[in-house]
Design a protein around this motif. Structure first.
Motif, PDB file in Angstrom:
ATOM      1  N   LEU A 313       0.825  -1.208   0.000  1.00 49.39           N
ATOM      2  CA  LEU A 313       0.000   0.000   0.000  1.00 49.39           C
ATOM      3  C   LEU A 313       0.857   1.255   0.000  1.00 49.39           C
ATOM      4  N   ILE A 314       1.920   1.268   0.779  1.00 51.82           N
ATOM      5  CA  ILE A 314       2.819   2.435   0.799  1.00 51.82           C
ATOM      6  C   ILE A 314       3.416   2.666  -0.583  1.00 51.82           C
ATOM      7  N   ASN A 315       3.873   1.589  -1.236  1.00 54.80           N
ATOM      8  CA  ASN A 315       4.458   1.733  -2.568  1.00 54.80           C
ATOM      9  C   ASN A 315       3.432   2.215  -3.581  1.00 54.80           C
ATOM     10  N   GLN A 316       2.203   1.714  -3.487  1.00 58.21           N
ATOM     11  CA  GLN A 316       1.155   2.172  -4.391  1.00 58.21           C
ATOM     12  C   GLN A 316       0.842   3.652  -4.178  1.00 58.21           C
ATOM     13  N   LEU A 317       0.808   4.080  -2.921  1.00 63.37           N
ATOM     14  CA  LEU A 317       0.523   5.487  -2.643  1.00 63.37           C
ATOM     15  C   LEU A 317       1.646   6.391  -3.128  1.00 63.37           C
ATOM     16  N   LEU A 318       2.897   5.934  -3.007  1.00 64.84           N
ATOM     17  CA  LEU A 318       4.023   6.761  -3.437  1.00 64.84           C
ATOM     18  C   LEU A 318       4.077   6.920  -4.951  1.00 64.84           C
ATOM     19  N   ASN A 319       3.311   6.123  -5.686  1.00 61.66           N
ATOM     20  CA  ASN A 319       3.210   6.349  -7.129  1.00 61.66           C
ATOM     21  C   ASN A 319       2.436   7.618  -7.451  1.00 61.66           C
ATOM     22  N   SER A 320       1.582   8.063  -6.508  1.00 63.83           N
ATOM     23  CA  SER A 320       0.705   9.204  -6.772  1.00 63.83           C
ATOM     24  C   SER A 320       0.968  10.390  -5.865  1.00 63.83           C
ATOM     25  N   ILE A 321       1.423  10.151  -4.629  1.00 66.37           N
ATOM     26  CA  ILE A 321       1.661  11.247  -3.690  1.00 66.37           C
ATOM     27  C   ILE A 321       3.112  11.196  -3.232  1.00 66.37           C
ATOM     28  N   SER A 322       3.545  12.269  -2.595  1.00 61.27           N
ATOM     29  CA  SER A 322       4.970  12.403  -2.270  1.00 61.27           C
ATOM     30  C   SER A 322       5.367  11.712  -0.974  1.00 61.27           C
ATOM     31  N   CYS A 323       4.454  11.552  -0.021  1.00 63.46           N
ATOM     32  CA  CYS A 323       4.836  10.975   1.263  1.00 63.46           C
ATOM     33  C   CYS A 323       3.634  10.304   1.911  1.00 63.46           C
ATOM     34  N   VAL A 324       3.934   9.383   2.818  1.00 61.84           N
ATOM     35  CA  VAL A 324       2.930   8.642   3.574  1.00 61.84           C
ATOM     36  C   VAL A 324       3.407   8.556   5.015  1.00 61.84           C
ATOM     37  N   ASP A 325       2.503   8.779   5.977  1.00 60.61           N
ATOM     38  CA  ASP A 325       2.842   8.619   7.391  1.00 60.61           C
ATOM     39  C   ASP A 325       2.527   7.194   7.835  1.00 60.61           C
ATOM     40  N   TYR A 326       3.309   6.714   8.779  1.00 60.32           N
ATOM     41  CA  TYR A 326       3.187   5.322   9.230  1.00 60.32           C
ATOM     42  C   TYR A 326       3.323   5.285  10.745  1.00 60.32           C
ATOM     43  N   LEU A 327       2.311   4.741  11.414  1.00 64.18           N
ATOM     44  CA  LEU A 327       2.320   4.606  12.872  1.00 64.18           C
ATOM     45  C   LEU A 327       2.500   3.135  13.216  1.00 64.18           C
ATOM     46  N   GLU A 328       3.589   2.817  13.866  1.00 67.84           N
ATOM     47  CA  GLU A 328       3.917   1.434  14.238  1.00 67.84           C
ATOM     48  C   GLU A 328       3.433   1.156  15.649  1.00 67.84           C
ATOM     49  N   CYS A 329       2.440   0.238  15.757  1.00 72.00           N
ATOM     50  CA  CYS A 329       1.928  -0.168  17.062  1.00 72.00           C
ATOM     51  C   CYS A 329       2.205  -1.632  17.357  1.00 72.00           C
ATOM     52  N   ASP A 330       2.910  -2.319  16.486  1.00 72.37           N
ATOM     53  CA  ASP A 330       3.272  -3.716  16.694  1.00 72.37           C
ATOM     54  C   ASP A 330       4.668  -3.755  17.308  1.00 72.37           C
ATOM     55  N   LEU A 331       4.770  -4.218  18.530  1.00 67.44           N
ATOM     56  CA  LEU A 331       6.055  -4.197  19.241  1.00 67.44           C
ATOM     57  C   LEU A 331       6.992  -5.300  18.780  1.00 67.44           C
ATOM     58  N   GLY A 332       6.449  -6.437  18.370  1.00 68.14           N
ATOM     59  CA  GLY A 332       7.297  -7.580  18.049  1.00 68.14           C
ATOM     60  C   GLY A 332       7.899  -7.526  16.671  1.00 68.14           C
ATOM     61  N   GLN A 333       7.083  -7.224  15.644  1.00 66.52           N
ATOM     62  CA  GLN A 333       7.560  -7.201  14.262  1.00 66.52           C
ATOM     63  C   GLN A 333       7.452  -5.780  13.721  1.00 66.52           C
ATOM     64  N   THR A 334       8.395  -4.942  14.127  1.00 63.08           N
ATOM     65  CA  THR A 334       8.415  -3.554  13.674  1.00 63.08           C
ATOM     66  C   THR A 334       8.928  -3.482  12.241  1.00 63.08           C
ATOM     67  N   GLU A 335       8.565  -2.432  11.542  1.00 61.81           N
ATOM     68  CA  GLU A 335       8.891  -2.310  10.124  1.00 61.81           C
ATOM     69  C   GLU A 335      10.154  -1.495   9.879  1.00 61.81           C
ATOM     70  N   PHE A 336      10.333  -0.383  10.586  1.00 56.29           N
ATOM     71  CA  PHE A 336      11.428   0.534  10.281  1.00 56.29           C
ATOM     72  C   PHE A 336      12.408   0.715  11.443  1.00 56.29           C
ATOM     73  N   THR A 337      12.142   0.120  12.583  1.00 50.81           N
ATOM     74  CA  THR A 337      12.986   0.301  13.758  1.00 50.81           C
ATOM     75  C   THR A 337      13.295  -1.056  14.375  1.00 50.81           C
TER      76      THR A 337
END
Length: 696
Positions: A313-337
């Motif tokens: 979804l992030i990649n699809q959105l970046l095809n049309s808009i410049s940025c996307v915000d992401y809130l990480e609430c999963d403690l075990g399998q984090t995406e960027f940290t």
């Protein structure tokens, strides 16, 4: 007489077929096992089948005498495959690509273009599935990788297709064609290719050129983070796995030079119709000018594809808009940290790999210290409220949630929906996941959460739901409008996400992914390529005085006399608290309560100098940020064992690794801070005999 003549005719036909098979054997490139079986299993039906395959391949334009391999049984009647990257036949007049006809290329031809480079010619709606990592450049046309579209003239993208996740595919997609003749298009393509390719490669491409084809350059990719990860024993298999192959040809060597391996299409990422429909609707909603900042909350049980959906979804959105915000609430399998964090990030670049390949600095982050929030739900909610207060509603927000959706986990999820007030809730389910009720607006309104009440109870008690979120801090223009829970749109996604994780190996697999995320973060300490790797014990740490930072153990109660034992050789969060810790003559400074504060990064306390009263911290956080650090938080996230045991260049005894330790010390047992009783200690010293079953 007739019978003997018929027998001679059959023998002649058998010998002729066998002779043709023997002539083709050097070119068929069979492995040892098929060659051994060829002599025993090539009976009359086998010879007839082989003859039919060869004739089908020859009818498709491939000369089986010049290096083609026999077709598989499943593909023989559908689409012949050509092993060697020989030039494909040009489109026939009946299949004009300009009128919508597709090129007659059986598979995407691939050609070496120098050391560590390969050319990929992709016809429309064809894909190339691979494992490994490479740099992808679209020289002509348009391709899509993991939902992100790469067009000609755009910057190259680093793509990581690992064995820990579904393999990625480079798909050729339709692009707008100008009103030009095929000759003019060839001239334009030749001009675009001239800075990148030599004359032989350009001639090969123009010979197979079709206006609907996309030309892709694959280049060998080396990053310091990946080099650091694969330098540890047993982790090199994550990117490339060597396995026997039946086709040792120019395509195989070209891919090997790039550092990738061709995979079967079934191993690639496949999204269901419901997932594609949800993606299309969310992209359309996010690109609308009226309300272009939706809050999208993705929920579901474990291993149903939530994280994969978020990346796509992030990649699809970046095809049309410049940025996307992401809130990480999963403690075990984090995406960027690293694990154990709740963070808010602003994403401006596509995500073309697993989490350990794209560790990034968040806009706001708090270190929770554990991979799960059990037994401390209130602190978890408070941290999410603190981090969510930094969201400014200037771009779409994607909220990732935990996979714990039963019992108290479901109640906690209802609290999050009321707190964050999402406009869309994407709920995943699968046939093998646990039952989860549909989180419709009516269901959320009528259910009590862990800390919030249903609408009926709120109405009877006479207070508003806004009291739950009264501590949220918004921008000045948002403070005047009250916080209203207007409901959400529920989007149910049925997932058939196939993965190797089972309830028996899920914990070990998740622990490996958490260790890889920590290694990916520590890879930022390495010098850029092509400089050689430097072991962690060879890097110079920062010296931090005892009286400059405060200490807090997040996940356990540790006696003050043993706090430094718990901090030494531990993974620490480098945080900033509002209190001024300066003024203490001696240290260490211990905090009585766990603060909710900004985390600026992480590091390893690789040593403590008791004489000079200094901590030795190894961290990739830049010095200008380290000046703001005045608190060290230690949680249950530990340094991977391979860092302590498998570092290269160590001689003699390995630091921090020993078998001579006191089990009575707090932190020496399974749970840090738990004190063992005398009976448990004696049982460890004199264990009772048990019978064990061998598990393969």
């Amino acid at each position: 007489m007739a019978d003997s003549l018929l027998l001679q005719t059959k023998r002649g036909l058998v010998r002729s077929t066998w002779k043709r098979a023997r002539k083709a054997r050097p070119q068929l490139i069979l492995s040892r096992r098929p060659r051994r079986r060829l002599g025993t299993l090539l009976r009359w039906c086998g010879r007839r089948r082989l003859r039919r395959r060869l004739l089908q391949a020859q009818a498709a334009g491939a000369n089986w005498r010049e290096g083609s391999c026999p077709l598989s049984r499943a593909a023989a009647a559908q689409r012949p495959k050509i092993a060697a990257p020989s030039p494909a036949p040009s489109p026939t007049p009946d299949e004009d690509p300009a009128e919508g006809g597709s090129a007659t290329l059986p598979i995407p031809p691939l050609r070496p273009a120098g050391p560590g480079r390969a050319l990929l010619l992709l016809p429309l709606e064809q894909g190339f599935t691979f494992s490994g990592m490479c740099r992808v450049t679209c020289l002509y046309g348009q391709v899509q990788v993991f939902g992100f579209t790469i067009s000609q003239g755009q910057p190259s993208q680093d793509v990581f297709s690992t064995y820990t996740h579904s393999r990625l595919t480079i798909n050729a997609v339709h692009y707008s064609m100008p009103e030009k003749s095929k000759k003019e298009m060839k001239r334009e393509a030749r001009t675009l290719l001239r800075p990148h390719l030599n004359q032989d490669d350009r001639c090969w491409l123009m010979k197979n050129f079709s206006p609907l084809c996309s030309i892709v350059m694959l280049e060998n990719l080396k990053t310091s983070t990946v080099n650091f990860i694969i330098s540890h024993p047993g982790l090199s298999y994550i990117f490339v796995q060597e396995s026997p192959t039946f086709q040792i040809n120019s395509e195989y060597f070209a891919l090997r030079s790039v550092g990738i391996r061709k995979e079967k299409k079934k191993n690639g990422l496949r999204l269901t119709e419901s997932a594609l429909s949800a993606l299309e609707e969310l992209v359309n909603v996010s690109c609308e000018e009226v309300d272009g900042c939706p809050v999208i909350l993705v929920c579901g049980s474990q291993d149903v594809g939530k994280s994969t959906f978020n990346r796509y979804l992030i990649n699809q959105l970046l095809n049309s808009i410049s940025c996307v915000d992401y809130l990480e609430c999963d403690l075990g399998q984090t995406e960027f940290t690293p694990p154990g964090c709740i963070s808010l990030l602003n994403i401006t670049e596509p995500i073309l790999g697993p989490p350990f390949t794209h560790q990034r600095t968040p806009q706001k982050m708090v270190y929770y210290g554990k991979a799960a929030c059990k037994n401390n739900y209130e602190n978890y909610i408070e941290i999410i409220k603190y981090v969510f207060s930094s969201y400014r509603r200037e771009s779409p927000l994607i909220v990732n949630t935990m996979g714990w959706v039963t019992d108290k986990g479901l109640l906690l999820l209802i609290d999050l929906i009321r707190l964050l007030s999402p406009s869309h809730v994407v709920q995943f389910s699968s046939g093998r996941s646990k039952y989860m009720p549909n989180l419709t607006p009516d269901y959320v309104d009528d259910m009590d959460g862990l800390y919030t009440k249903s609408k009926s109870k709120v109405r009877n008690r006479g207070f508003q739901l806004a009291e739950f979120a009264e501590s949220l801090e918004f921008a000045d223009e948002d403070k005047e409008s009250p916080l209203m829970f207007t409901g959400h749109k529920l989007m149910c996604v049925q997932s058939d996400f196939a993965f190797r994780k089972t309830p028996r190996n899920r914990d070990s697999h998740n622990r490996i992914l958490r260790d890889l995320a920590v290694l990916g973060y520590l890879g930022q300490l390495q010098p850029p390529v092509p400089k050689p790797l430097c072991p962690l014990h060879g890097l110079t740490p920062y010296q931090v005085p005892f009286n400059a930072v405060a200490l807090r153990i997040l996940h356990a109660d540790v006696a003050p006399t043993h706090v430094l034992y718990a901090v030494n050789a531990s993974w620490v969060g480098l945080c900033k608290i509002l209190d001024d810790v300066r003024g203490y003559a001696d240290g260490p400074i211990l905090l009585a309560q766990t603060p909710i504060c900004d985390c600026l990064g992480f590091g390893i306390c690789r040593g403590i100098d008791m004489e000079k009263r200094l901590y030795h911290i190894l961290t990739p956080v830049p010095p200008e940020e380290l000046r703001n650090v005045n608190c060290l938080l230690v949680g249950a996230v530990s340094v991977p064992q391979c860092v302590l045991k498998g570092q290269r260049g160590l001689e003699g005894t390995i630091p921090y690794v020993t078998t001579d330790y006191n089990l009575k010390l707090p932190g020496a047992s399974e749970k840090v801070g738990a004190r063992e009783t005398e009976a448990t200690y004696q049982e460890r010293l004199h264990p009772k005999p048990k019978f064990y079953r061998k598990v393969n």
